[in-house]
Structures are given as structure tokens and as C-alpha cells.
Write a protein that holds these residues in place. Sequence first.
Motif, PDB file in Angstrom:
ATOM      1  N   PRO A  30      57.909 -25.764 -48.940  1.00 33.12           N
ATOM      2  CA  PRO A  30      56.487 -26.137 -48.892  1.00 33.12           C
ATOM      3  C   PRO A  30      55.755 -25.532 -47.691  1.00 33.12           C
ATOM      4  CG  PRO A  30      57.819 -28.057 -49.395  1.00 33.12           C
ATOM      5  CD  PRO A  30      58.769 -26.952 -49.021  1.00 33.12           C
ATOM      6  N   THR A  31      56.426 -25.456 -46.544  1.00 27.75           N
ATOM      7  CA  THR A  31      55.813 -24.858 -45.362  1.00 27.75           C
ATOM      8  C   THR A  31      55.508 -23.387 -45.610  1.00 27.75           C
ATOM      9  OG1 THR A  31      57.011 -26.399 -43.954  1.00 27.75           O
ATOM     10  CG2 THR A  31      56.107 -24.451 -42.890  1.00 27.75           C
ATOM     11  N   GLY A  32      56.439 -22.700 -46.264  1.00 31.82           N
ATOM     12  CA  GLY A  32      56.232 -21.289 -46.583  1.00 31.82           C
ATOM     13  C   GLY A  32      55.085 -21.081 -47.564  1.00 31.82           C
ATOM     14  N   ILE A  33      54.983 -21.964 -48.556  1.00 34.16           N
ATOM     15  CA  ILE A  33      53.903 -21.863 -49.535  1.00 34.16           C
ATOM     16  C   ILE A  33      52.556 -22.091 -48.862  1.00 34.16           C
ATOM     17  CG2 ILE A  33      52.886 -23.001 -51.558  1.00 34.16           C
ATOM     18  CD1 ILE A  33      55.790 -23.443 -52.543  1.00 34.16           C
ATOM     19  N   THR A  34      52.476 -23.085 -47.975  1.00 33.48           N
ATOM     20  CA  THR A  34      51.234 -23.361 -47.248  1.00 33.48           C
ATOM     21  C   THR A  34      50.847 -22.179 -46.378  1.00 33.48           C
ATOM     22  OG1 THR A  34      51.689 -25.730 -47.244  1.00 33.48           O
ATOM     23  CG2 THR A  34      50.114 -24.923 -45.610  1.00 33.48           C
ATOM     24  N   ALA A  35      51.808 -21.620 -45.656  1.00 31.78           N
ATOM     25  CA  ALA A  35      51.530 -20.464 -44.791  1.00 31.78           C
ATOM     26  C   ALA A  35      51.046 -19.274 -45.618  1.00 31.78           C
ATOM     27  CB  ALA A  35      52.774 -20.092 -43.991  1.00 31.78           C
ATOM     28  N   TYR A  36      51.651 -19.068 -46.785  1.00 33.52           N
ATOM     29  CA  TYR A  36      51.250 -17.965 -47.654  1.00 33.52           C
ATOM     30  C   TYR A  36      49.815 -18.171 -48.149  1.00 33.52           C
ATOM     31  CZ  TYR A  36      51.245 -14.852 -51.717  1.00 33.52           C
ATOM     32  OH  TYR A  36      50.930 -13.890 -52.640  1.00 33.52           O
ATOM     33  N   ARG A  37      49.466 -19.412 -48.543  1.00 33.76           N
ATOM     34  CA  ARG A  37      48.113 -19.710 -49.010  1.00 33.76           C
ATOM     35  C   ARG A  37      47.101 -19.480 -47.889  1.00 33.76           C
ATOM     36  NH1 ARG A  37      48.960 -24.486 -50.860  1.00 33.76           N
ATOM     37  NH2 ARG A  37      48.301 -25.615 -49.011  1.00 33.76           N
ATOM     38  N   ILE A  38      47.435 -19.907 -46.672  1.00 32.05           N
ATOM     39  CA  ILE A  38      46.539 -19.711 -45.528  1.00 32.05           C
ATOM     40  C   ILE A  38      46.296 -18.223 -45.299  1.00 32.05           C
ATOM     41  CG2 ILE A  38      46.374 -19.935 -43.008  1.00 32.05           C
ATOM     42  CD1 ILE A  38      47.838 -22.663 -43.358  1.00 32.05           C
ATOM     43  N   ASN A 155      20.936 -21.304 -42.772  1.00 35.49           N
ATOM     44  CA  ASN A 155      22.219 -20.614 -42.741  1.00 35.49           C
ATOM     45  C   ASN A 155      22.731 -20.537 -44.170  1.00 35.49           C
ATOM     46  OD1 ASN A 155      22.456 -20.367 -39.887  1.00 35.49           O
ATOM     47  ND2 ASN A 155      22.925 -22.545 -39.798  1.00 35.49           N
ATOM     48  N   LEU A 156      23.069 -19.334 -44.596  1.00 36.76           N
ATOM     49  CA  LEU A 156      23.661 -19.163 -45.912  1.00 36.76           C
ATOM     50  C   LEU A 156      25.164 -19.134 -45.727  1.00 36.76           C
ATOM     51  CD1 LEU A 156      21.399 -16.288 -47.291  1.00 36.76           C
ATOM     52  CD2 LEU A 156      20.971 -18.750 -47.292  1.00 36.76           C
ATOM     53  N   SER A 157      25.903 -19.873 -46.537  1.00 34.39           N
ATOM     54  CA  SER A 157      27.360 -19.857 -46.382  1.00 34.39           C
ATOM     55  C   SER A 157      28.057 -19.579 -47.700  1.00 34.39           C
ATOM     56  CB  SER A 157      27.874 -21.164 -45.764  1.00 34.39           C
ATOM     57  OG  SER A 157      27.715 -22.233 -46.648  1.00 34.39           O
ATOM     58  N   ILE A 158      29.186 -18.874 -47.583  1.00 29.96           N
ATOM     59  CA  ILE A 158      30.075 -18.574 -48.697  1.00 29.96           C
ATOM     60  C   ILE A 158      31.381 -19.286 -48.395  1.00 29.96           C
ATOM     61  CG2 ILE A 158      31.224 -16.748 -49.998  1.00 29.96           C
ATOM     62  CD1 ILE A 158      29.043 -14.839 -48.745  1.00 29.96           C
ATOM     63  N   ARG A 159      31.868 -20.096 -49.326  1.00 33.61           N
ATOM     64  CA  ARG A 159      33.051 -20.931 -49.093  1.00 33.61           C
ATOM     65  C   ARG A 159      34.177 -20.515 -50.033  1.00 33.61           C
ATOM     66  NH1 ARG A 159      28.785 -25.603 -49.944  1.00 33.61           N
ATOM     67  NH2 ARG A 159      27.703 -25.448 -47.954  1.00 33.61           N
ATOM     68  N   ILE A 160      35.379 -20.386 -49.479  1.00 27.84           N
ATOM     69  CA  ILE A 160      36.516 -19.865 -50.250  1.00 27.84           C
ATOM     70  C   ILE A 160      37.769 -20.688 -49.982  1.00 27.84           C
ATOM     71  CG2 ILE A 160      37.982 -17.838 -50.664  1.00 27.84           C
ATOM     72  CD1 ILE A 160      35.595 -16.141 -49.651  1.00 27.84           C
ATOM     73  N   SER A 161      38.490 -21.031 -51.054  1.00 30.03           N
ATOM     74  CA  SER A 161      39.800 -21.670 -50.914  1.00 30.03           C
ATOM     75  C   SER A 161      40.727 -21.108 -51.990  1.00 30.03           C
ATOM     76  CB  SER A 161      39.709 -23.195 -51.030  1.00 30.03           C
ATOM     77  OG  SER A 161      39.359 -23.569 -52.349  1.00 30.03           O
ATOM     78  N   ALA A 162      42.023 -21.353 -51.829  1.00 31.93           N
ATOM     79  CA  ALA A 162      43.014 -20.892 -52.810  1.00 31.93           C
ATOM     80  C   ALA A 162      43.683 -22.105 -53.450  1.00 31.93           C
ATOM     81  CB  ALA A 162      44.057 -20.001 -52.142  1.00 31.93           C
ATOM     82  N   ASP A 163      43.779 -22.093 -54.764  1.00 38.62           N
ATOM     83  CA  ASP A 163      44.442 -23.148 -55.537  1.00 38.62           C
ATOM     84  C   ASP A 163      43.837 -24.524 -55.291  1.00 38.62           C
ATOM     85  OD1 ASP A 163      46.214 -21.255 -56.576  1.00 38.62           O
ATOM     86  OD2 ASP A 163      47.553 -21.469 -54.865  1.00 38.62           O
ATOM     87  N   GLY A 164      42.594 -24.586 -54.812  1.00 37.98           N
ATOM     88  CA  GLY A 164      41.940 -25.860 -54.546  1.00 37.98           C
ATOM     89  C   GLY A 164      42.566 -26.662 -53.424  1.00 37.98           C
ATOM     90  N   GLN A 165      43.365 -25.998 -52.581  1.00 40.26           N
ATOM     91  CA  GLN A 165      44.090 -26.664 -51.501  1.00 40.26           C
ATOM     92  C   GLN A 165      43.534 -26.237 -50.146  1.00 40.26           C
ATOM     93  OE1 GLN A 165      46.692 -28.887 -52.043  1.00 40.26           O
ATOM     94  NE2 GLN A 165      46.101 -28.695 -54.175  1.00 40.26           N
ATOM     95  N   PRO A 166      43.694 -27.090 -49.118  1.00 37.04           N
ATOM     96  CA  PRO A 166      43.295 -26.667 -47.771  1.00 37.04           C
ATOM     97  C   PRO A 166      44.155 -25.494 -47.315  1.00 37.04           C
ATOM     98  CG  PRO A 166      43.818 -29.036 -47.850  1.00 37.04           C
ATOM     99  CD  PRO A 166      44.233 -28.436 -49.160  1.00 37.04           C
ATOM    100  N   PRO A 167      43.666 -24.668 -46.412  1.00 39.92           N
ATOM    101  CA  PRO A 167      42.366 -24.781 -45.775  1.00 39.92           C
ATOM    102  C   PRO A 167      41.288 -24.098 -46.601  1.00 39.92           C
ATOM    103  CG  PRO A 167      43.515 -22.917 -44.855  1.00 39.92           C
ATOM    104  CD  PRO A 167      44.438 -23.533 -45.873  1.00 39.92           C
ATOM    105  N   MET A 168      40.034 -24.458 -46.311  1.00 42.98           N
ATOM    106  CA  MET A 168      38.900 -23.739 -46.858  1.00 42.98           C
ATOM    107  C   MET A 168      38.330 -22.898 -45.731  1.00 42.98           C
ATOM    108  SD  MET A 168      35.376 -25.097 -48.526  1.00 42.98           S
ATOM    109  CE  MET A 168      34.904 -25.881 -46.986  1.00 42.98           C
ATOM    110  N   ARG A 169      37.957 -21.676 -46.037  1.00 45.19           N
ATOM    111  CA  ARG A 169      37.345 -20.792 -45.052  1.00 45.19           C
ATOM    112  C   ARG A 169      35.919 -20.499 -45.496  1.00 45.19           C
ATOM    113  NH1 ARG A 169      40.423 -17.939 -41.360  1.00 45.19           N
ATOM    114  NH2 ARG A 169      38.358 -17.782 -40.447  1.00 45.19           N
TER     115      ARG A 169
END
Length: 201
Positions: A30-38, A155-169
Motif C-alpha cells: 500500500p505504501t508503494g501504491i500511494t507513493a506511485y499515485r503521488i 484566482n483561476l485554479s485547475i485541480r487534479i487527482s488520481a483514482d479519486g484518492q489523496p493527494p490532490m494537486r
Amino acid sequence: MRVKPSPGFSIVELLVTVAVIGILGGIVIPTGITAYRIQRVNAVVTDLAGWLDEVRASADTNNISCRVSITSSASLRSQDIVATATAITPGTTTAASGVVCGSGNPMRLPGVGGSSTYSVATSFSNNLFYFTQRGAISTDNTAGLAKSSGTTDANLSIRISADGQPPMRCIRLTGMLGLVRLGLNNTTGATSSDCTTWGAL
């Protein structure tokens, strides 16, 4: 001389070994998957911020406006187009001929495939804004500031996340100078939220 045969491992020793490997796997995977998503989300935001900065610079250099369109979706995959830029005659909605914004190529999500999806959302209407001649940001291709919800300096912002999981950038575009800033929210992957920490590109 008779050689004593090796007794091997007992069933208890094998069970203990399998249990230890299972526990370590439960922690490491799970730690590896989280790091990969980040890393994937960071790559998207960094690439998009660089692409936007190139488009902003070309608007100023070529004395044009660059209309940027963001693909807002909860199911984008690697190599899907996330942003396009079109050269526009300043103060109009007419395409400018003979010039391009940035490299002229759309911004695609990095990666080579996979089953993961990216969520992309914007804080501005129609997912559309302009970099004007002096690199300023506008939602209507005039020489003014970005306008949104009745304000004159939004301020205009563009929000991005992967698989609906944190973190969001997030990428925030600000005012007359067209400043590009990066943001982070470690508590949510919902692109309806905003980033909580901001820094310079």
C-alpha cells in the motif's frame, strides 16, 4: 560412513515465515501504491504548469491572446488530452493566423497506459480562459484581469487527482502577471475541494 539426512523446515517454521512475509507485504505494497499515485499526480501538475508557462510566454512574445481549454473530467487516462491552446486575435474570438501558442501541441497526460484514471476540474466557467498579450489572465479575452463570480481579480485554479484518492494537486493562475502557482491538499482526492497549501512554481 552414513550421512544424516537434513530434517528441513517444520510446518510451524514455514507458517511463521509466510506470516512475516504477508505482514511485510501488507505494509510495503500500500505504501508503494500511494507513493506511485503521488508521483503520477505530481508529474501531471508539473508538466501542465510548464506547458501553461510556455503558452503564456508565447502570447506575450507574439502579441496575441492564447485561448486555453481544459478538459474537465473524472475519467481521463494516460495520453488523453488535458489542455489545448489556440492563438486568438486580441479582444476577439477570432483565430489568429500564422502563429501558435506554445509549441502548438496539446498537453497530454503523461504515462504509457494502465487502469488508473485522473480527475481534472476547474474553478472557472466553461473550462476556458485566455492569456492576453502581456501574459495577463482573462476569462473574456480583454486586457483586464481574470473575472469570475462578479470579482475583478479572481484566482483561476485547475485541480487534479488520481483514482479519486489523496493527494490532490492544484495549479492557480493569478491576475495581471499571469502567475502560475502550485498547490497541494493531502486530505482529499475530490477535485470539488481546493488546495490548502500553495507555493511558487
